[in-house]
Design an enzyme around this catalytic site. Structure first.
Site, PDB file in Angstrom:
ATOM      1  N   VAL A  58       0.812  -1.228   0.000  1.00  0.00           N
ATOM      2  CA  VAL A  58       0.000   0.000   0.000  1.00  0.00           C
ATOM      3  C   VAL A  58       0.842   1.274   0.000  1.00  0.00           C
ATOM      4  CG1 VAL A  58      -1.994  -1.126   1.100  1.00  0.00           C
ATOM      5  CG2 VAL A  58      -0.291   0.047   2.534  1.00  0.00           C
ATOM      6  N   TYR A 147       2.501   6.003  15.242  1.00  0.00           N
ATOM      7  CA  TYR A 147       1.336   5.101  15.179  1.00  0.00           C
ATOM      8  C   TYR A 147       0.073   5.847  15.631  1.00  0.00           C
ATOM      9  CZ  TYR A 147      -1.426   0.815  15.677  1.00  0.00           C
ATOM     10  OH  TYR A 147      -2.390  -0.157  15.558  1.00  0.00           O
ATOM     11  N   VAL A 180      -5.435  -7.037  20.227  1.00  0.00           N
ATOM     12  CA  VAL A 180      -5.952  -8.223  19.523  1.00  0.00           C
ATOM     13  C   VAL A 180      -4.785  -9.194  19.366  1.00  0.00           C
ATOM     14  CG1 VAL A 180      -7.102  -9.072  17.448  1.00  0.00           C
ATOM     15  CG2 VAL A 180      -7.549  -6.733  18.234  1.00  0.00           C
ATOM     16  N   THR A 182      -2.423 -10.992  17.742  1.00  0.00           N
ATOM     17  CA  THR A 182      -1.832 -11.122  16.402  1.00  0.00           C
ATOM     18  C   THR A 182      -0.319 -10.945  16.536  1.00  0.00           C
ATOM     19  OG1 THR A 182      -1.849  -8.766  15.908  1.00  0.00           O
ATOM     20  CG2 THR A 182      -3.859 -10.002  15.340  1.00  0.00           C
TER      21      THR A 182
HETATM   22  P1  NDP Z   1      -0.306  -8.060  11.679  1.00  0.00           P
HETATM   23  O1  NDP Z   1       1.073  -7.535  11.816  1.00  0.00           O
HETATM   24  O2  NDP Z   1      -0.623  -9.404  12.177  1.00  0.00           O
HETATM   25  O3  NDP Z   1      -0.796  -7.960  10.157  1.00  0.00           O
HETATM   26  C1  NDP Z   1      -0.604  -6.764   9.451  1.00  0.00           C
HETATM   27  C2  NDP Z   1      -1.072  -6.954   8.042  1.00  0.00           C
HETATM   28  O4  NDP Z   1      -0.794  -5.749   7.305  1.00  0.00           O
HETATM   29  C3  NDP Z   1      -0.365  -8.096   7.353  1.00  0.00           C
HETATM   30  O5  NDP Z   1      -1.283  -8.805   6.568  1.00  0.00           O
HETATM   31  C4  NDP Z   1       0.651  -7.376   6.487  1.00  0.00           C
HETATM   32  O6  NDP Z   1       0.837  -8.166   5.351  1.00  0.00           O
HETATM   33  C5  NDP Z   1      -0.070  -6.087   6.148  1.00  0.00           C
HETATM   34  N1  NDP Z   1       0.823  -5.019   5.744  1.00  0.00           N
HETATM   35  C6  NDP Z   1       1.793  -4.404   6.465  1.00  0.00           C
HETATM   36  N2  NDP Z   1       2.427  -3.502   5.728  1.00  0.00           N
HETATM   37  C7  NDP Z   1       1.859  -3.539   4.498  1.00  0.00           C
HETATM   38  C8  NDP Z   1       2.094  -2.844   3.300  1.00  0.00           C
HETATM   39  N3  NDP Z   1       3.060  -1.918   3.179  1.00  0.00           N
HETATM   40  N4  NDP Z   1       1.310  -3.123   2.228  1.00  0.00           N
HETATM   41  C9  NDP Z   1       0.330  -4.065   2.320  1.00  0.00           C
HETATM   42  N5  NDP Z   1       0.084  -4.761   3.420  1.00  0.00           N
HETATM   43  C10 NDP Z   1       0.841  -4.493   4.503  1.00  0.00           C
HETATM   44  O7  NDP Z   1      -1.225  -6.965  12.398  1.00  0.00           O
HETATM   45  P2  NDP Z   1      -2.754  -6.987  12.873  1.00  0.00           P
HETATM   46  O8  NDP Z   1      -3.538  -7.994  12.164  1.00  0.00           O
HETATM   47  O9  NDP Z   1      -2.734  -6.943  14.328  1.00  0.00           O
HETATM   48  O10 NDP Z   1      -3.169  -5.518  12.378  1.00  0.00           O
HETATM   49  C11 NDP Z   1      -4.135  -5.260  11.372  1.00  0.00           C
HETATM   50  C12 NDP Z   1      -4.622  -3.839  11.568  1.00  0.00           C
HETATM   51  O11 NDP Z   1      -5.252  -3.724  12.849  1.00  0.00           O
HETATM   52  C13 NDP Z   1      -3.519  -2.793  11.539  1.00  0.00           C
HETATM   53  O12 NDP Z   1      -3.953  -1.647  10.865  1.00  0.00           O
HETATM   54  C14 NDP Z   1      -3.309  -2.486  13.010  1.00  0.00           C
HETATM   55  O13 NDP Z   1      -2.765  -1.213  13.210  1.00  0.00           O
HETATM   56  C15 NDP Z   1      -4.712  -2.623  13.538  1.00  0.00           C
HETATM   57  N6  NDP Z   1      -4.798  -2.853  14.974  1.00  0.00           N
HETATM   58  C16 NDP Z   1      -4.221  -3.959  15.558  1.00  0.00           C
HETATM   59  C17 NDP Z   1      -4.329  -4.140  16.922  1.00  0.00           C
HETATM   60  C18 NDP Z   1      -3.723  -5.317  17.625  1.00  0.00           C
HETATM   61  O14 NDP Z   1      -3.641  -5.320  18.885  1.00  0.00           O
HETATM   62  N7  NDP Z   1      -3.290  -6.356  16.934  1.00  0.00           N
HETATM   63  C19 NDP Z   1      -5.042  -3.176  17.764  1.00  0.00           C
HETATM   64  C20 NDP Z   1      -5.626  -2.071  17.042  1.00  0.00           C
HETATM   65  C21 NDP Z   1      -5.499  -1.938  15.706  1.00  0.00           C
HETATM   66  P3  NDP Z   1       2.205  -8.380   4.584  1.00  0.00           P
HETATM   67  O15 NDP Z   1       3.297  -8.381   5.595  1.00  0.00           O
HETATM   68  O16 NDP Z   1       1.968  -9.658   3.872  1.00  0.00           O
HETATM   69  O17 NDP Z   1       2.250  -7.236   3.648  1.00  0.00           O
END
Ligand code: NDP
Length: 251
Positions: A58, A147, A180, A182
């Site tokens: 992205v 962040y 969450v 993850t």
């Molecule tokens: P993870 O680190 O487990 O997953 C993050 C995802 O974002 C991966 O699928 C990664 O895929 C993708 N990603 C990261 N950078 C890029 C990029 N440059 N282009 C495309 N895809 C990208 O995190 P979470 O599942 O925990 O987080 C998901 C969302 O939820 C985020 O926006 C996070 O800020 C938000 N969030 C999470 C919380 C938590 O406690 N876990 C709490 C509040 C919000 P890949 O590496 O394959 O590109």
């Protein structure tokens, strides 16, 4: 309105994967995007013909435009766009380098705008945009400046875009998860523990203790909220920043 055709960013793991999976289990077709094509292909294999794996960083405008166009071609348009891709990490103000700040803003905030801009010509009336913000879009946390700025920014942008798209009957909302389970949460616990001179286990116990429900969420709980926001019943919900955080914040 049908909510059958969805574009999900950051679908390779964590919350994004749970969202993509839930939509597919509900009978939808999903463009599952991210940088790790191998992980996305696993979703494709699980839901043959209905999940489409696409590499899309992205932060890269050309890649976003090309991948979104390919996804629109494969799905015939999008009833739902979920801007979930995100990264976290500490950016203390005395860090002399701009790199981490710029990377976090480019991914979490500018990335969401670029994906949405590319997708909108393919979103019909009744469509939905869901931006995955955070409770850190509502309050600050020490050393998490970039962040917090990105997640507060996502909420501000959501509010403006909801008004801009209301005449097109496209609803735009932010969701704000607390902790969450993850990879991101695991890394966050490790980094914060180190900065406080604690063990990850120690800090994790404290983090859980600070949550009124005394737990981290499961990604599927966040996916359930997205499914609601994509449903016909949620048409009037727009411009909101909805917390799903086991009580971490009450606004
Ligand atoms: P993870 O680190 O487990 O997953 C993050 C995802 O974002 C991966 O699928 C990664 O895929 C993708 N990603 C990261 N950078 C890029 C990029 N440059 N282009 C495309 N895809 C990208 O995190 P979470 O599942 O925990 O987080 C998901 C969302 O939820 C985020 O926006 C996070 O800020 C938000 N969030 C999470 C919380 C938590 O406690 N876990 C709490 C509040 C919000 P890949 O590496 O394959 O590109």
């Amino acid at each position: 309105m049908s909510t059958q055709r969805a574009l999900v960013t950051g679908a390779s793991r964590g919350i994004g994967r749970a969202i993509a999976t839930r939509l597919l289990e509900g009978g939808g077709v999903v463009a599952a995007t991210g940088r790790s094509l191998d992980a996305l292909r696993e979703i494709e294999r699980e839901f043959p013909g209905r999940a489409h794996a696409l590499r899309m960083d992205v932060r890269d405008r050309a890649q976003v435009d090309a991948a979104v166009a390919a996804a629109a071609g494969a799905l015939g348009g999008f009833d739902l766009v979920v801007n979930n891709a995100g990264i976290a990490g500490h950016t203390p103000i005395d860090d002399a380098s701009d790199d981490r700040w710029l990377d976090i803003l480019a991914t979490n905030l500018t990335g969401a705008m670029r994906v949405t801009r590319a997708a909108l010509p393919h979103v019909p009336r009744g469509g939905r945009i869901v931006n995955v913000s955070s409770v850190l879009g509502k309050f600050g946390v020490s050393r998490m400046g970039a962040y917090c700025a990105s997640k507060h920014g996502l909420i501000g942008w959501t509010r403006a875009l909801a008004l801009e798209l209301a005449p097109r009957d496209i609803a735009v909302n932010a969701i704000c998860p607390g902790w969450v389970e993850t990879d991101m949460a695991t890394l966050g616990v490790v980094e914060t523990a180190a900065s406080l001179g604690k063990t990850p286990e120690e800090f994790r116990r404290e983090a859980i203790d600070a949550v009124p429900q005394k737990r981290f969420l499961d990604p599927s709980e966040v996916a359930g909220l997205v499914v609601y926001l994509a449903s016909p019943e949620a048409r009037a919900v727009t411009g909101q920043a909805i917390s799903i955080c086991a009580g971490q914040t009450t606004f």
